[in-house]
Scaffold this motif. Structure first.
Motif, mmCIF file in Angstrom:
data_model
loop_
_atom_site.group_PDB
_atom_site.id
_atom_site.type_symbol
_atom_site.label_atom_id
_atom_site.label_comp_id
_atom_site.label_asym_id
_atom_site.label_seq_id
_atom_site.Cartn_x
_atom_site.Cartn_y
_atom_site.Cartn_z
ATOM 1 N N GLU A 125 -45.224 -48.101 -25.819
ATOM 2 C CA GLU A 125 -44.173 -47.408 -25.068
ATOM 3 C C GLU A 125 -43.415 -46.435 -25.964
ATOM 4 O OE1 GLU A 125 -41.819 -50.412 -23.187
ATOM 5 O OE2 GLU A 125 -43.363 -50.786 -21.676
ATOM 6 N N TYR B 127 -50.279 -56.458 -23.321
ATOM 7 C CA TYR B 127 -48.921 -55.983 -23.602
ATOM 8 C C TYR B 127 -48.239 -56.826 -24.669
ATOM 9 C CZ TYR B 127 -44.266 -54.141 -22.668
ATOM 10 O OH TYR B 127 -43.044 -53.547 -22.797
ATOM 11 N N VAL B 166 -48.277 -52.759 -18.499
ATOM 12 C CA VAL B 166 -46.919 -53.274 -18.318
ATOM 13 C C VAL B 166 -46.970 -54.484 -17.399
ATOM 14 C CG1 VAL B 166 -44.575 -52.685 -17.615
ATOM 15 C CG2 VAL B 166 -46.043 -50.944 -18.605
#
Lengths: 149, 168
Positions: A125, B127, B166
């Motif tokens: 991210e 993740y 995610v």
């Protein structure tokens, strides 16, 4: 048999030279090794190790260091920023880079110092936030060390 | 006018005062010892990752599809298994296995225009996988230390990540 000529009555003068020699050696040693450059390092981050992580030959152009903690916050410029708020900070940096002549956002390198227990998704991210602001070059930092286990 | 009169005492033995010098020297020594910090050397893996532009056109037909390395994590972030393409790599040393596989594909053919240069590896990670496994995989894929223990022989340099998964 030869006897010691010196009687104990005299003032025993220790020879200072070897001690001073050694002391200067020690000073020189620590002086050479001392590192005052406030390298952007944070105690909270334990880098992952890799035997291929060789220190770079030349310093990066316009490096920006983002330190990603294991809890998922990013330390940038001494501040803890959540990943969601990173884009604002990066946009400001990108603006600054654009305003500087002969610097461009694409040439700047983002150095990512992520803790070894950081979630990979968070690192991704962070990379994504950088990409969306226009940064292209990344350096994932690791300790130069044989991997244990 | 004052005349220097040192020449008269030139042959007198000057007693060197050791105590202040040793004081200062020890001060310096203690200062440097206190500020001394062992820092292990750090290095980088350089990755060039521009944001994939959708208008890039038709991909180069000569370009091989990337080798997919899938890393599955346990709930606590530790590594459960590694897959390369469709095959599952050994559980005990997945990264050694990965390294051997990559070397088999790339061979020792490096340099411009070689297989190593055109091969791309795509890392597809869960993740919550710990970041250290990503570095281990990049290490396994990107090269190895030569037998002399000094130089690094590069294998695949193009590394990219799949979009993050995610959690919902």
């Amino acid at each position: 048999m030869r006897l010691k000529k010196k009687s104990g009555a005299g003032f025993a003068e220790g020879d200072m030279t070897p001690m001073i020699d050694m002391t200067f050696q020690l000073i020189a040693f620590f002086m050479v090794l001392v590192n005052f450059t406030e390298a952007e390092q944070n105690e909270r981050i334990r880098l992952p190790s890799s035997e291929l992580a060789k220190p770079p030959d030349a310093p990066f152009e316009a490096p920006l260091t983002l330190q990603v903690t294991s809890t998922g916050t990013v330390i940038f410029g001494g501040q803890d920023i959540p990943v969601s708020g990173l884009k604002m900070t990066l946009l400001r940096e990108a603006q600054l880079l654009k305003a500087t002549p002969d610097r461009s956002v694409a040439d700047a390198t983002i150095i990512i110092r992520a803790d070894q227990t950081t979630k990979t998704g968070i690192v991704q991210e962070v990379i994504q936030a950088c990409q969306e602001t226009g940064f292209e070059r990344f350096a994932l930092r690791a300790k130069q060390q044989e991997r244990s286990t | 006018m004052k005349v220097r009169n040192t020449s008269r005492h030139a042959d007198e033995n000057v007693e060197l005062q050791m105590t202040p010098m040793i004081d200062i020297v020890f001060q310096l020594l203690i200062f440097f010892i206190m500020t001394f910090k062992i820092v292990s050397p750090e290095g980088d893996f350089n990755i060039r990752m521009p944001l994939a532009a959708p208008s890039e056109g038709i991909p180069d037909p000569m370009q091989l599809p990337p080798i997919k390395v899938r890393m599955v994590a346990n709930a606590d972030g530790s590594l459960r298994g590694v897959q390369m393409g469709t095959r599952t790599l050994s559980k005990a040393n997945p990264f050694d296995d990965l390294h051997i596989q990559i070397r088999e594909i790339v061979g020792d053919d490096t340099g411009p225009g070689s297989i190593a240069e055109s091969t791309e590896v795509e890392l597809d990670c869960d993740y919550n996988l710990d970041f250290e496994y990503v570095i281990a995989a990049i290490t396994a894929v990107s090269g190895y230390v030569a037998d002399d223990g000094m130089s690094v022989i590069k294998l695949v340099e193009k590394i990219k990540f799949s979009p993050p998964k995610v959690p919902k």
